[in-house]
Design a protein around this motif. Structure first.
Motif, PDB file in Angstrom:
ATOM      1  N   PRO A  33       9.724  23.537 -23.823  1.00  0.00           N
ATOM      2  CA  PRO A  33      10.096  24.907 -23.477  1.00  0.00           C
ATOM      3  C   PRO A  33       9.544  25.914 -24.487  1.00  0.00           C
ATOM      4  O   PRO A  33       9.350  25.601 -25.667  1.00  0.00           O
ATOM      5  N   SER A  34       9.330  27.105 -23.996  1.00  0.00           N
ATOM      6  CA  SER A  34       8.816  28.187 -24.849  1.00  0.00           C
ATOM      7  C   SER A  34       9.880  28.643 -25.840  1.00  0.00           C
ATOM      8  O   SER A  34      11.070  28.327 -25.698  1.00  0.00           O
ATOM      9  N   ILE A  35       9.443  29.419 -26.814  1.00  0.00           N
ATOM     10  CA  ILE A  35      10.369  29.996 -27.797  1.00  0.00           C
ATOM     11  C   ILE A  35      11.450  30.801 -27.074  1.00  0.00           C
ATOM     12  O   ILE A  35      12.639  30.690 -27.388  1.00  0.00           O
ATOM     13  N   VAL A  36      11.048  31.591 -26.098  1.00  0.00           N
ATOM     14  CA  VAL A  36      11.997  32.417 -25.350  1.00  0.00           C
ATOM     15  C   VAL A  36      13.002  31.534 -24.604  1.00  0.00           C
ATOM     16  O   VAL A  36      14.205  31.823 -24.585  1.00  0.00           O
ATOM     17  N   GLU A  37      12.523  30.451 -23.996  1.00  0.00           N
ATOM     18  CA  GLU A  37      13.414  29.538 -23.271  1.00  0.00           C
ATOM     19  C   GLU A  37      14.389  28.837 -24.213  1.00  0.00           C
ATOM     20  O   GLU A  37      15.576  28.696 -23.896  1.00  0.00           O
ATOM     21  N   THR A  48      14.821  32.666 -34.627  1.00  0.00           N
ATOM     22  CA  THR A  48      15.524  31.416 -34.955  1.00  0.00           C
ATOM     23  C   THR A  48      14.894  30.256 -34.190  1.00  0.00           C
ATOM     24  O   THR A  48      14.659  29.183 -34.754  1.00  0.00           O
ATOM     25  N   ALA A  49      14.606  30.469 -32.915  1.00  0.00           N
ATOM     26  CA  ALA A  49      13.952  29.437 -32.113  1.00  0.00           C
ATOM     27  C   ALA A  49      12.561  29.132 -32.665  1.00  0.00           C
ATOM     28  O   ALA A  49      12.147  27.971 -32.720  1.00  0.00           O
ATOM     29  N   GLN A  50      11.848  30.171 -33.086  1.00  0.00           N
ATOM     30  CA  GLN A  50      10.510  29.995 -33.668  1.00  0.00           C
ATOM     31  C   GLN A  50      10.589  29.121 -34.918  1.00  0.00           C
ATOM     32  O   GLN A  50       9.791  28.208 -35.103  1.00  0.00           O
ATOM     33  N   ARG A  51      11.547  29.397 -35.779  1.00  0.00           N
ATOM     34  CA  ARG A  51      11.699  28.620 -37.013  1.00  0.00           C
ATOM     35  C   ARG A  51      12.016  27.159 -36.688  1.00  0.00           C
ATOM     36  O   ARG A  51      11.498  26.250 -37.329  1.00  0.00           O
ATOM     37  N   ALA A  52      12.843  26.933 -35.687  1.00  0.00           N
ATOM     38  CA  ALA A  52      13.163  25.568 -35.273  1.00  0.00           C
ATOM     39  C   ALA A  52      11.907  24.840 -34.801  1.00  0.00           C
ATOM     40  O   ALA A  52      11.656  23.691 -35.182  1.00  0.00           O
ATOM     41  N   MET A  53      11.091  25.521 -34.003  1.00  0.00           N
ATOM     42  CA  MET A  53       9.877  24.881 -33.484  1.00  0.00           C
ATOM     43  C   MET A  53       8.843  24.658 -34.577  1.00  0.00           C
ATOM     44  O   MET A  53       8.072  23.701 -34.522  1.00  0.00           O
ATOM     45  N   GLU A  54       8.829  25.513 -35.591  1.00  0.00           N
ATOM     46  CA  GLU A  54       7.951  25.278 -36.741  1.00  0.00           C
ATOM     47  C   GLU A  54       8.372  24.008 -37.462  1.00  0.00           C
ATOM     48  O   GLU A  54       7.527  23.234 -37.933  1.00  0.00           O
ATOM     49  N   ALA A  55       9.677  23.769 -37.546  1.00  0.00           N
ATOM     50  CA  ALA A  55      10.179  22.542 -38.172  1.00  0.00           C
ATOM     51  C   ALA A  55       9.786  21.314 -37.355  1.00  0.00           C
ATOM     52  O   ALA A  55       9.417  20.278 -37.921  1.00  0.00           O
ATOM     53  N   VAL A  56       9.830  21.424 -36.042  1.00  0.00           N
ATOM     54  CA  VAL A  56       9.408  20.309 -35.178  1.00  0.00           C
ATOM     55  C   VAL A  56       7.918  20.043 -35.377  1.00  0.00           C
ATOM     56  O   VAL A  56       7.496  18.889 -35.521  1.00  0.00           O
ATOM     57  N   ARG A  57       7.122  21.100 -35.414  1.00  0.00           N
ATOM     58  CA  ARG A  57       5.675  20.959 -35.613  1.00  0.00           C
ATOM     59  C   ARG A  57       5.382  20.316 -36.966  1.00  0.00           C
ATOM     60  O   ARG A  57       4.463  19.507 -37.099  1.00  0.00           O
ATOM     61  N   ALA A  58       6.175  20.663 -37.992  1.00  0.00           N
ATOM     62  CA  ALA A  58       5.988  20.097 -39.331  1.00  0.00           C
ATOM     63  C   ALA A  58       6.227  18.583 -39.339  1.00  0.00           C
ATOM     64  O   ALA A  58       5.676  17.881 -40.187  1.00  0.00           O
ATOM     65  N   GLU A  59       6.998  18.104 -38.384  1.00  0.00           N
ATOM     66  CA  GLU A  59       7.232  16.655 -38.247  1.00  0.00           C
ATOM     67  C   GLU A  59       6.073  15.973 -37.533  1.00  0.00           C
ATOM     68  O   GLU A  59       6.108  14.769 -37.278  1.00  0.00           O
ATOM     69  N   GLU A  60       5.064  16.751 -37.160  1.00  0.00           N
ATOM     70  CA  GLU A  60       3.867  16.268 -36.467  1.00  0.00           C
ATOM     71  C   GLU A  60       4.204  15.587 -35.141  1.00  0.00           C
ATOM     72  O   GLU A  60       3.693  14.526 -34.803  1.00  0.00           O
ATOM     73  N   LEU A  61       5.077  16.279 -34.382  1.00  0.00           N
ATOM     74  CA  LEU A  61       5.467  15.782 -33.069  1.00  0.00           C
ATOM     75  C   LEU A  61       4.906  16.627 -31.934  1.00  0.00           C
ATOM     76  O   LEU A  61       4.890  16.182 -30.790  1.00  0.00           O
ATOM     77  N   THR A  62       4.461  17.848 -32.263  1.00  0.00           N
ATOM     78  CA  THR A  62       3.938  18.751 -31.237  1.00  0.00           C
ATOM     79  C   THR A  62       2.657  19.422 -31.710  1.00  0.00           C
ATOM     80  O   THR A  62       2.340  19.413 -32.899  1.00  0.00           O
TER      81      THR A  62
END
Length: 81
Positions: A33-37, A48-62
């Motif tokens: 889902p998008s940041i907005v979703e 806040t959603a953006q920061r969460a997704m940056e953390a997911v990306r840092a785990e090298e999952l996306t």
């Protein structure tokens, strides 16, 4: 996973997204889902959603593709066979 609104939201949201990737809710190659979703789902602001997704990306999952969205990495993209 229950969200605890007395604690920082972004790590909890990141944990939910990571769990969804690991349990196959968001399978390899799928668009997440998008940041907005995500912001709407969890009742938070976009930053806040953006920061969460940056953390997911840092785990090298996306991976993100400009203008296309964010996608779950496949085994091949993660360096698997």
């Amino acid at each position: 996973m229950e969200i605890d609104r007395t604690r920082a939201m972004w790590p909890q949201i990141a944990a939910v997204v990571i769990q969804r990737i690991k349990d196959g809710t968001y399978p390899p190659g799928s668009k997440v889902p998008s940041i907005v979703e995500i912001a709407a789902e969890f009742g938070v602001v976009n930053s806040t959603a953006q920061r969460a997704m940056e953390a997911v990306r840092a785990e090298e999952l996306t991976r993100s593709e400009k203008g296309m969205g964010t996608f779950v990495l496949t085994e091949k993209e993660r360096g698997g066979a």
